[in-house]
Design a protein around this motif. Structure first.
Motif, short mmCIF file in Angstrom:
data_model
loop_
_atom_site.label_atom_id
_atom_site.label_comp_id
_atom_site.label_asym_id
_atom_site.label_seq_id
_atom_site.Cartn_x
_atom_site.Cartn_y
_atom_site.Cartn_z
N HIS A 89 0.84 -1.20 0.00
CA HIS A 89 0.00 0.00 0.00
C HIS A 89 0.87 1.25 0.00
CE1 HIS A 89 -3.20 -2.78 0.81
NE2 HIS A 89 -2.47 -3.29 1.80
N PRO A 90 0.34 2.33 -0.55
CA PRO A 90 1.10 3.57 -0.53
C PRO A 90 1.59 3.89 0.89
CG PRO A 90 -0.79 3.82 -1.95
CD PRO A 90 -0.93 2.47 -1.29
N GLY A 91 2.82 4.30 1.00
CA GLY A 91 3.39 4.58 2.31
C GLY A 91 4.20 3.43 2.89
N ASP A 92 4.02 2.22 2.33
CA ASP A 92 4.82 1.09 2.81
C ASP A 92 6.29 1.32 2.47
OD1 ASP A 92 2.56 -0.18 3.68
OD2 ASP A 92 2.58 -1.79 2.16
N LEU A 93 7.16 0.94 3.41
CA LEU A 93 8.59 1.01 3.15
C LEU A 93 9.07 -0.38 2.71
CD1 LEU A 93 9.72 3.15 6.22
CD2 LEU A 93 9.68 3.87 3.82
N VAL A 94 9.81 -0.42 1.62
CA VAL A 94 10.28 -1.71 1.11
C VAL A 94 11.78 -1.64 0.82
CG1 VAL A 94 8.07 -2.39 0.10
CG2 VAL A 94 9.71 -1.07 -1.27
#
Lengths: 337, 337
Positions: A89-94
């Motif tokens: 989802h938008p905002g997830d850090l990967v």
């Protein structure tokens, strides 16, 4: 801040010696758009690693070999900006192999998700909690198998991996000797990190200094460098010593040469090649220990952050001339607030 | 037949390149006499081994280093002629490090006793049931860990050790490829010993021939030679392959050089040094298997016997120019009837 184009560094030529800025071509590609199941990641930090040399070769096997013109391989930490994937989802850090570019579109295969809120500064995920820390941890503990009282020699000891290796060695009760290329780095090793001795390989006689600082011989050698140091170490290894072959950065420009191995025989020593990706499934084990040791102030780490994707091709040269101070990475875009 | 003097070859100089006849001095010493607890052995066969090169060096550690003038180290099979030792009696056959000489006086430390009556010809104790067989057996099985279906490459495959290694490899279900220096040797490997392929390293392209005969890559390399072959093999090793570093005979004259090890890393390969003396306590295990395999005609061996102690310094050169056919030894005196 998001540009309308996707700036990329692509492979222009395969290095025979050290990596040169001219091995890369700058390209401004259209912004990619995620299809069904895909998502768009904006890269924040790009890790620069000596392994890049191998990733640029045609014969590399453990990552997909690049064709000329392909976007350069690189591990990045980024943030999801758009998603047509149910799991991201938008905002997830990967974190993963998203390349030397501003943006990447991916299905998420091989990506790790990072906690959104954490007291850990983001660059730590590309250094002590990233490949760097895992390389140090598993290479030393699984291949080197240190026992208290043994002598551990670490090359490139002020480097991102070497500095963690030496500190874990101290935690395990070893006599730890590191090599580095400046007096300032040597001082950091002994005064800040608790190494028992540090050798400036540019100004000291390797053989004499090793003899002096390793009076009981060498039980473990954590090899990041190759070349002259490797040869000197081979003269002093003990029976059943272990050599963790993690990198040979000094030899990447002299492929085909190497040390004599006669000493490996007489000492029944073991040289074992090692790639950290084989240990991904055990990452949590390492990270738990590393976090504990950092909390206990038994491990320190440094990061060396270069601003701007455009500077990646010149920045990577610091790995080969030894001028980086801590884990080298490029800041590609701003961290989220 | 017993001479009144004890003829000896002593170390005159330490070889930098291959062993030369001039590295030895002939000496006629007085016949030794056993003191209390000692006994006199007449040497019958003297084994000549590539390891002799190391035994002549000052830095050797796993056998007592020789001083210049000392009797050359060598493994012999001999017969007890006089004894003041309760455990050894005239007529006993013994095996051990009794040197390049007619006679030796010893307390028996480190000597093995052989059965007096046996269907095994005495030279077999210096070849397939001696260090040669044990080196092949433990090096391949313990370090190489062969599995059925894997590809095993053996260098110096027509040599004393290599020929046994390849045959054990076949017994274990491996695809076995050997290298040798003449077509006749290659033919012996494939037609008599059952190797799947043999490469004449003097007339064929190593890389092309290895590619052709190892279509699935190389899982195990049993290294007796070093040099160009090692480099070619490193280009074709599989992930988690094992390299048994047993000898580097071709490199004994070029110490300090050696292969690049980058491939060891990318393949997480292991190079392990190995000395057969570490396995002495498990000799019976090997000998039982080897005897069984010889009985079943699954293993053949050859011996190359040179007559006369006086010829030892020139005979040992055959190890380095590849002209010996089978396990090389010197006949020092007559076998008992």
């Amino acid at each position: 801040m998001p540009t309308k184009v996707n700036r990329q560094w692509c492979l222009a030529s395969r290095p025979e010696g050290y990596i040169q800025p001219t091995d890369f071509t700058w390209k401004e590609a259209p912004m990619p758009t995620p299809d069904d199941g895909e998502f768009l990641v904006r890269n924040i930090y790009l890790s620069l690693d000596p392994a890049a040399w191998g990733w640029m070769q045609e014969w590399i096997s453990y990552v997909p070999a690049l064709s000329l013109g392909d976007v350069m391989h690189g591990i990045t930490l980024g943030i999801v900006e758009e998603s047509s994937n149910a799991k991201f989802h938008p905002g997830d850090l990967v974190y993963g192999m998203l390349g030397w570019q501003d943006f990447a579109v991916t299905e998420g295969k091989g990506l790790m998700r990072l906690p959104k809120t954490s007291s850990v500064p983001l660059p730590a995920y590309l250094s002590v909690f990233g490949l760097t820390g895992l390389t140090a941890y598993f290479g030393l503990l699984d291949i080197g198998k240190p026992k208290a009282g043994e002598t551990l020699v670490v090359s490139a000891a002020a480097g991102a991996v070497g500095s963690i290796v030496g500190q874990i060695g101290k935690i395990k009760g070893c006599h730890v000797v590191g090599t580095a290329g400046t007096d300032e780095k040597c001082q950091w090793l002994t005064e800040e990190l608790g190494f028992d001795a540090a050798i400036n390989y540019k100004t000291e006689s390797l053989h004499k200094s090793l003899l002096k600082h390793c009076p009981n011989g060498i039980d473990i050698y954590y090899e990041n460098v190759g070349g002259a140091l490797f040869k000197s170490v081979l003269n002093l290894i003990n029976v059943r010593s272990r050599i963790v072959l993690c990198g040979l950065i000094s030899q990447y420009n002299v492929m085909g040469s190497g040390p004599s191995l006669a000493s490996i025989i007489t000492n029944r020593a073991r040289i074992e090649g090692f790639i950290v990706t084989d240990y991904y499934h055990r990452a949590q084990e390492a990270i738990a220990d590393l976090q504990k040791w950092i909390m206990e102030k038994r491990i320190q780490y440094r990061v060396d952050i270069v601003e701007g994707l455009e500077n990646a091709p010149t920045a990577i040269g610091k790995l080969f001339d030894g001028s980086n101070k801590g884990k080298l990475m490029v800041k590609v875009s701003e961290e989220p607030l």
